[in-house]
Design a protein around this motif. Structure first.
Motif, short mmCIF file in Angstrom:
data_model
loop_
_atom_site.label_atom_id
_atom_site.label_comp_id
_atom_site.label_asym_id
_atom_site.label_seq_id
_atom_site.Cartn_x
_atom_site.Cartn_y
_atom_site.Cartn_z
N ALA A 132 -19.93 28.04 -0.13
CA ALA A 132 -20.25 28.71 -1.68
C ALA A 132 -21.23 29.89 -1.69
O ALA A 132 -21.17 30.26 -2.66
N GLN A 133 -21.41 31.00 -0.58
CA GLN A 133 -21.46 31.87 0.19
C GLN A 133 -23.02 31.79 -0.33
O GLN A 133 -23.23 33.26 -1.40
N ARG A 134 -23.79 31.07 -0.73
CA ARG A 134 -25.34 31.35 -0.97
C ARG A 134 -25.93 30.59 0.03
O ARG A 134 -25.18 29.42 0.80
N THR A 184 -26.60 22.96 -3.44
CA THR A 184 -25.99 24.45 -3.04
C THR A 184 -24.42 24.98 -3.41
O THR A 184 -23.87 26.11 -3.67
N LEU A 185 -23.39 24.00 -3.57
CA LEU A 185 -22.40 24.34 -4.22
C LEU A 185 -22.56 24.45 -5.51
O LEU A 185 -21.96 25.27 -6.33
N TRP A 186 -23.14 23.69 -6.12
CA TRP A 186 -23.67 24.19 -8.16
C TRP A 186 -23.98 25.22 -8.22
O TRP A 186 -23.44 26.03 -8.68
N SER A 187 -24.66 26.20 -6.95
CA SER A 187 -25.89 27.11 -7.24
C SER A 187 -24.89 28.53 -6.89
O SER A 187 -24.77 29.70 -7.29
N GLY A 188 -23.23 28.15 -5.52
CA GLY A 188 -22.70 29.57 -5.49
C GLY A 188 -21.48 28.78 -6.13
O GLY A 188 -20.93 28.50 -6.83
N GLN A 189 -20.77 30.11 -5.59
CA GLN A 189 -19.18 30.06 -6.23
C GLN A 189 -18.36 30.17 -5.01
O GLN A 189 -18.04 30.24 -3.88
N THR A 190 -18.27 28.08 -4.90
CA THR A 190 -17.22 27.68 -4.37
C THR A 190 -15.77 27.91 -4.16
O THR A 190 -14.98 28.06 -4.94
N ARG A 191 -15.93 28.37 -2.61
CA ARG A 191 -14.35 28.63 -2.04
C ARG A 191 -13.81 27.44 -1.00
O ARG A 191 -14.29 27.22 -0.61
#
Length: 833
Positions: A281-283, A344-351
């Motif tokens: 998620a990069q956060r 965490t996934l919702w607020s990030g940019q999931t790869r």
């Protein structure tokens, strides 16, 4: 003046001291990377064995009236399948990952007790070989992986099969407890400077709670195994109803271990999930503090659920209500973690890379298993579904969803760190879909067969039961799933052989293990990092280069020494420099001696078993004698102008924490023994016994008071040592040893007045309690003499006071245990006449 080393020179200087021996000399390796990989590889082999056994089970149940396996073979296969997966795969695999990863994540060069980790590995391997060899010889245990009495007792299983389970599993669990002590001390003491508890990687929190659960959860099963083996070998009636025992005692002891075991397996895997999801998620992980609190809550609540498995045995309704509520309550902290992952996934940019695909599968499967868990927590439904295939399906959804999918994700995620190569894409995706579809096709129909009334642990069923189609689907799914695991292993093989080279930190993670080169050097870090946040590599992307260039702590090699830092437990401030041992044959020798003891117990060669126990004791004493130094060490320059003492000359050393953790496990076993004594006295049939045991008051008082005198003498020795009076210290230590010896004689006099221990469970439990106290007095006496000799040899001084402090811990515990034992033996007959 600080000496400057180039990165290459620093690497060669450190690698010379830290690398493991090659070839057959590698048996002596103690480096955490080597030991961790050994655990992982061995656990993988046992997983493949367990998978083949699962295929045999599904082949037998594919159709009604199948004669592929007879009842005896089926009983052995399903017992070994559960035993291998629970005891030889799940916990060792997770401990292997922890051994490999934690020092790197914490910014340390090794674990706190490298030789103890190596000993744990050899014990695990020996226990597993005992069980697998027995299966190859047709002598595998056949009473179920839960070994319920009286089925597993001497009356119904007079052969060696059940003994093999008791010995092999106990051997493997010794390994698990050694690993837990190792991990707790490492997490608390061997962290990077500045890494306070509030900055620890989330995976370390999960492992810290899990290791604490192992210390408390495994001893009840070890005790149950000891008692059942004593009953089988010598006839002491702990579980025999006709002589005052109760088979339900085994169920209580087993599930005191068994239900926490589910969370012991789940939590490390969930720690991997909490580590990987922020990366993709990069956060940072959402709700870090809430997740830590929820992990601790799960660990605490898991010990209040064991009767969840015993709703149908006739326990009081009030107890049923309590454990049903507790079973549902544990879903709350689990849900906190789940929503933290989603947030965490919702607020990030999931790869959506390959590891993330397995994590998505985990989220789907585990939620399904959790929902069926809530159903089973409801007593009316539990009564209907108990011992049906519905429970089998729930167990596999929770454990496979809760462990295997995260483990597969972790393998894809950390394999570049281990091998220096990236995983292949298309082959890994194919493996995922085969495993995911096969898994659901295997276990989803089992919910339905369970609801239709199919019992578990049956080897055949009639054609008119209506279960054929669903069972055939389950068997088909099992083989699809097996194909998926084979493709996954092929992908891992191709990964190591032909994968493209992995750059440092290929996933752009924030945790410290990616600050090392890939694959990592033997010493992990050329200099130890100074940590200022929870995600050091996101805070300072150039940290890896700085560490390799020797710009942080302990950048000056000490030839012939393995050094890392010990820190304050709470703040992470540096406290001392830990000097760790290098390669040693002693763990291997100790494991061989321990194996001789267990194997001779198995074959009832008790004289040789005693020789094995004495040999193990001598090896451990030799092991302990190699520690420390004869002279007060000079301070060590840890970083420019900051001097730190050696660990054995500092307070709160890792050795003290190791003894404290060992005593916590010991106390859990003692508490389980007292629980068994109270349970039999208050709940077992044929109680109260015909007459109380007449313990002579004088000998009983001596058995309680002399261990107290011994600990007073040891405390006096510690005070004398702090005053610099070495001769007085040695005198008080020998006085403590003498008090322990006389206390043992008092215990022997009490034991000599007992009726035959085979006559009634009251006598048997009294005998075991006295033996427990006497054994601890004997160990206290041996340790006191050992430390006295060390004092005379110059290893103990006012500065080097660790060994007397550790001895004091043991003697304090022994005194408390002796007083409690005598109080219970004298007081309980008067409280419950």
């Amino acid at each position: 003046m600080k000496q400057h080393f180039s990165p290459i020179a620093l690497h060669h200087a450190l690698d010379k001291d830290w690398r493991s021996p090659k070839g057959w000399r590698g048996i002596s390796a103690v480096n955490h990377t080597t030991v961790g990989l050994r655990f992982i590889v061995a656990a993988l082999v046992f997983f493949l064995i367990g998978g083949v056994l699962a295929m045999l089970l599904r082949a037998q149940l594919a159709t009604s009236g199948n004669a592929f396996l007879d009842s005896d073979a089926y009983n052995q296969v399903f017992t070994m399948h559960g035993t291998v997966m629970m005891f030889l795969f799940a916990i060792p695999m997770l401990e292997g990952f922890s051994f490999y990863l934690l020092p790197k994540m914490l910014g340390a060069r090794d674990l706190a007790y490298p030789r103890l980790g190596a000993y744990a590995w050899w014990c695990y391997l020996a226990g597993g070989l005992i069980l697998v060899t027995a299966m190859a010889l047709g002598l595998a245990p056949d009473s179920g992986w839960f070994m319920y009495t009286p089925l597993s007792g001497p009356t119904y299983r007079p052969g060696i099969n059940s003994d093999i389970w008791l010995i092999g599993v106990t051997f493997a669990e010794i390994s698990a407890i050694c690993g837990a002590v190792e991990l707790i001390a490492t997490i608390l003491k061997l962290r990077a400077p500045g890494m306070g508890l509030n900055r620890m990687p989330i995976f370390a929190w999960y492992i810290l709670v899990t290791a604490g659960m192992i210390l408390v959860g495994f001893p009840p099963l070890i005790l149950g195994s000891i008692l059942l083996e004593i009953e089988r070998a010598f006839g002491l009636p702990f579980f025999d109803v006709t002589r005052g025992g109760d088979p339900l005692l085994w169920q209580h002891l087993f599930w005191l271990f068994g239900h926490p075991e589910v969370y012991i397996i789940f939590l490390p895997a969930a720690g991997m999930v909490s580590t990987m999801i922020p990366v993709f998620a990069q956060r940072p992980l959402a709700g870090y503090v809430w997740v830590v609190a929820s992990v601790a809550a799960v660990g605490f609540l898991s010990f209040g659920l064991w009767v969840h498995h015993m709703f149908t045995v006739g326990i009081p309704q009030l107890a049923v209500l309590f454990f049903s509520a507790a079973s549902m309550l544990v879903t709350v902290p689990t849900a906190v973690q789940f929503f933290a992952w989603i947030a965490t996934l919702w607020s990030g940019q999931t790869r959506f890379r390959l590891p993330m695909l397995y994590l998505a599968g985990f989220l789907v499967v585990f939620v399904t298993g959790g929902l069926t868990g809530v159903m089973l927590a409801l007593v009316p439904f539990n009564w209907q579904a108990h011992d049906t295939h519905f429970v089998v399906a729930h167990l596999h959804y929770v454990l496979t969803g809760g462990m295997v999918f995260p483990l597969l994700a972790a393998a894809c995620y950390w394999m570049p760190h281990i091998t220096g190569r990236m995983p292949a894409g298309k082959t890994g995706i194919t493996a995922f879909w085969l495993i995911f579809v096969g898994f659901n096709l295997t276990f989803l129909p089992m919910h339905l067969t369970g609801l239709l009334g199919m019992p578990r642990r049956i080897y055949t069923y009639p054609s008119d039961a209506g279960w054929d189609t669903l069972n055939l689907l389950s068997s088909l799914g099992a083989f699809i799933q097996a194909m998926g695991f084979l493709v996954f292993l092929l992908d891992m093989f191709l990964h190591t052989r032909a994968g493209r080279a992995a750059p440092r930190n290929p996933w752009n993670a924030g945790t410290l293990e990616w600050a090392t080169p890939t694959p990592p050097p033997s010493y992990n870090f050329a200099s130890l990092p100074d940590v200022q946040g929870r995600d050091p590599l996101w805070d300072n992307p150039a940290l890896g280069a700085e560490l390799a260039g020797g710009r942080h702590w302990l950048a000056i090699p000490a030839p012939g020494q393995r050094q890392t830092l010990s820190v304050d437990v709470l703040t992470g401030n540096p406290r001392s420099v830990v000097q760790l041992p290098g390669p040693s044959w002693l763990p291997f020798y100790a494991a061989i001696a321990t194996g001789v003891f267990f194997v001779c117990i198995l074959f009832k060669i008790y004289e040789v078993a005693i020789v094995g126990a004495l040999a193990a004791l001598l090896v451990f004493l030799r092991w302990a004698w190699q520690n420390g130094a004869r002279d007060d060490p000079a301070s060590i320059e840890a970083v420019a102008q900051i001097m730190l003492p050696a660990h054995f000359a500092a307070s709160g050393a890792p050795g003290w924490w190791g003894m404290a953790c060992s005593l916590a496990a010991n106390a859990a076993l003692f508490g389980s023994l007292l629980f068994g004594y109270l349970f039999l006295w208050t709940m077992a049939p044929n109680w109260p016994p015909p007459a109380w045991i007449d313990i002579p008051p004088a000998w009983g008082a001596l058995a309680a008071c002399l261990p107290v005198a011994a600990t007073i003498a040891v405390r006096a020795a510690c005070s004398a040592n702090q005053s610099g009076r070495r001769q007085a210290c040695s005198f008080w230590l020998l006085a403590g040893a003498l008090a322990s010896i006389v206390a043992i004689l008092a215990v022997c006099m009490v034991v000599g007045r007992l009726p035959p221990a085979t006559s009634h469970a009251y006598v048997a439990t009294t005998f075991v309690l006295l033996c427990y106290a006497g054994l601890h007095m004997a160990i206290a006496g041996i340790l006191a003499v050992h430390v006295a000799l060390r004092c005379r040899a110059g290893y103990v001084s006012r500065v080097r006071s660790l060994e007397p402090a550790v001895l004091r811990l043991w003697c304090d515990y022994t005194a408390i245990a002796a007083v409690v034992v005598i109080a219970a033996l004298y007081g309980l007959p008067r409280v419950f006449p």
